[in-house]
Design an enzyme around this catalytic site. Structure first.
Site, PDB file in Angstrom:
ATOM      1  N   ASN A   9       0.868  -1.188   0.000  1.00  0.00           N
ATOM      2  CA  ASN A   9       0.000   0.000   0.000  1.00  0.00           C
ATOM      3  C   ASN A   9       0.897   1.226   0.000  1.00  0.00           C
ATOM      4  OD1 ASN A   9      -1.773   2.056   0.474  1.00  0.00           O
ATOM      5  ND2 ASN A   9      -2.437   1.356   2.505  1.00  0.00           N
ATOM      6  N   TRP A  10       0.967   1.862  -1.160  1.00  0.00           N
ATOM      7  CA  TRP A  10       1.891   2.998  -1.303  1.00  0.00           C
ATOM      8  C   TRP A  10       1.329   4.267  -0.657  1.00  0.00           C
ATOM      9  CZ3 TRP A  10       3.770   2.526  -7.139  1.00  0.00           C
ATOM     10  CH2 TRP A  10       4.405   1.285  -7.310  1.00  0.00           C
ATOM     11  N   LYS A  11       0.069   4.236  -0.273  1.00  0.00           N
ATOM     12  CA  LYS A  11      -0.592   5.400   0.337  1.00  0.00           C
ATOM     13  C   LYS A  11      -0.396   6.642  -0.545  1.00  0.00           C
ATOM     14  CE  LYS A  11      -0.217   3.169   4.769  1.00  0.00           C
ATOM     15  NZ  LYS A  11      -0.161   3.271   6.219  1.00  0.00           N
ATOM     16  N   HIS A  96      -9.588   0.929   4.892  1.00  0.00           N
ATOM     17  CA  HIS A  96      -8.287   1.152   5.528  1.00  0.00           C
ATOM     18  C   HIS A  96      -8.444   2.094   6.724  1.00  0.00           C
ATOM     19  CE1 HIS A  96      -4.193   2.419   6.264  1.00  0.00           C
ATOM     20  NE2 HIS A  96      -3.850   1.290   5.709  1.00  0.00           N
ATOM     21  N   GLU A  98      -6.820   4.541   7.751  1.00  0.00           N
ATOM     22  CA  GLU A  98      -6.686   5.978   7.497  1.00  0.00           C
ATOM     23  C   GLU A  98      -7.955   6.549   6.891  1.00  0.00           C
ATOM     24  OE1 GLU A  98      -2.998   5.339   5.480  1.00  0.00           O
ATOM     25  OE2 GLU A  98      -2.196   4.774   7.436  1.00  0.00           O
ATOM     26  N   GLU A 168      -5.080  -4.783  10.668  1.00  0.00           N
ATOM     27  CA  GLU A 168      -4.092  -3.723  10.834  1.00  0.00           C
ATOM     28  C   GLU A 168      -4.391  -2.946  12.115  1.00  0.00           C
ATOM     29  OE1 GLU A 168      -2.213  -2.624   6.819  1.00  0.00           O
ATOM     30  OE2 GLU A 168      -4.058  -1.505   6.923  1.00  0.00           O
ATOM     31  N   GLY A 174       2.534   2.650  10.714  1.00  0.00           N
ATOM     32  CA  GLY A 174       3.436   3.784  10.529  1.00  0.00           C
ATOM     33  C   GLY A 174       4.155   4.207  11.795  1.00  0.00           C
ATOM     34  N   SER A 214       3.606  -1.680  10.418  1.00  0.00           N
ATOM     35  CA  SER A 214       5.060  -1.730  10.615  1.00  0.00           C
ATOM     36  C   SER A 214       5.653  -3.099  10.272  1.00  0.00           C
ATOM     37  CB  SER A 214       5.443  -1.297  12.037  1.00  0.00           C
ATOM     38  OG  SER A 214       5.021   0.039  12.265  1.00  0.00           O
ATOM     39  N   GLY A 235       2.975  -0.971   4.263  1.00  0.00           N
ATOM     40  CA  GLY A 235       2.976   0.444   3.907  1.00  0.00           C
ATOM     41  C   GLY A 235       4.389   0.886   3.572  1.00  0.00           C
ATOM     42  N   GLY A 236       5.032   1.543   4.516  1.00  0.00           N
ATOM     43  CA  GLY A 236       6.352   2.151   4.297  1.00  0.00           C
ATOM     44  C   GLY A 236       7.359   1.243   3.603  1.00  0.00           C
TER      45      GLY A 236
HETATM   46  P1  13P Z   1       3.062   0.656   7.589  1.00  0.00           P
HETATM   47  O1  13P Z   1       3.614  -0.631   7.035  1.00  0.00           O
HETATM   48  O2  13P Z   1       3.738   1.878   7.032  1.00  0.00           O
HETATM   49  O3  13P Z   1       2.982   0.633   9.085  1.00  0.00           O
HETATM   50  O4  13P Z   1       1.548   0.765   7.060  1.00  0.00           O
HETATM   51  C1  13P Z   1       0.712  -0.335   7.173  1.00  0.00           C
HETATM   52  C2  13P Z   1      -0.512  -0.078   6.405  1.00  0.00           C
HETATM   53  O5  13P Z   1      -1.314   0.780   6.755  1.00  0.00           O
HETATM   54  C3  13P Z   1      -0.732  -0.870   5.185  1.00  0.00           C
HETATM   55  O6  13P Z   1      -2.010  -0.690   4.692  1.00  0.00           O
END
Ligand code: 13P
Length: 256
Positions: A9-11, A96, A98, A168, A174, A214, A235-236
């Protein structure tokens, strides 16, 4: 045996050049693992077409980070399931954290999105997870159950088969603080038992449940070693092709 499934997930990250380079890197570095692991990347909407091109003939799937439930019309700023399919999407993230907590999406809206995505032939990754204060108050199970029951409302077993769940925990996203493998396993098992109760045992046994929060190359193997962790939503760490590929390798090895 459930095939591991790793999503990136590149957000709201990358630009057109970086997105294309990243997609090429992922396609190249992951190809050797794709017989053992399903992989999808979810770039921002505006780069979906460019990323699809960059993925070329590789079997890395394309996913979107969100979708709207209406099929067309006066919904300024929204994107339909048909549009996602038109640009080559296979998957779509729905619910998600967020979007739940920053954009204030409700369980009812998430349910409509899930139904629309399934009807359109997309494969949704339905995200659930508790806030830190909810975990501290001992409400993790209650919160996750409610999100799943409300999100899946009215979805029959036949239709539910295309869904992947991503657990999640919001406090792990994050933050650099991942859930321990034991914490992840506990909730994943609870989710599987919930699906067995809501639908049936054989469906629950086939359901893939990703962990997100994470997840990185350093902890991928121990998370994937858990019996009910079938994949990761990253994510990251998915923004670096080498690290993402290392996680896919870990997933392939964990489930040999
Ligand atoms: P991180 O891996 O950056 O913690 O993000 C997880 C996430 O929200 C994937 O959808």
């Amino acid at each position: 045996m459930r095939k591991p499934f790793i999503g990136g997930n590149w957000k709201m990250n990358t630009d057109s050049k970086i997105a294309v380079e990243l997609a090429r890197g992922v396609a190249q570095k992951c190809q050797q693992f794709l017989s053992k692991v399903d992989v999808s990347v979810c770039p921002p909407f505006v780069y979906l077409s460019a990323v699809k091109n960059a993925l070329g003939s590789s079997n890395v799937g394309l996913g979107a980070q969100d979708v709207y439930f209406e099929s067309k019309g006066a919904f300024t700023g929204e994107i339909s399931c048909q549009m996602l399919k038109d640009v080559g999407c296979k998957n779509v993230l729905i619910g998600h954290s967020e979007r739940r907590h920053v954009i204030k999406e409700t369980d009812e809206l998430i349910n409509k999105k899930l139904i629309a995505a399934i009807e359109a032939g997309l494969l949704p990754i339905f995200c659930v997870g508790e806030l830190l204060e909810q975990r501290k108050a001992g409400k993790t199970e209650q919160v996750v159950k409610e999100q799943i029951q409300k999100g899946m409302a009215g979805i029959t077993v036949e239709k539910a088969k295309v869904v992947t769940i991503a657990y999640e925990p919001v406090w792990a996203i994050g933050t650099g603080v991942n859930a321990t493998p034991g914490q992840a396993q506990e909730v994943h098992l609870m989710i599987r038992q919930l699906f067995a109760a809501m639908y049936n045992k054989s469906f629950a046994e086939q359901l893939r449940i990703q962990y997100g929060g994470s997840a990185k190359a350093d902890n991928a193997a121990e998370l994937m070693a858990q019996a009910d962790v079938d994949g990761l939503l990253v994510g990251g760490a998915s923004l670096k092709a080498d690290e993402f590929a290392a996680m896919i390798k870990a997933a392939a090895e964990a489930k040999k």
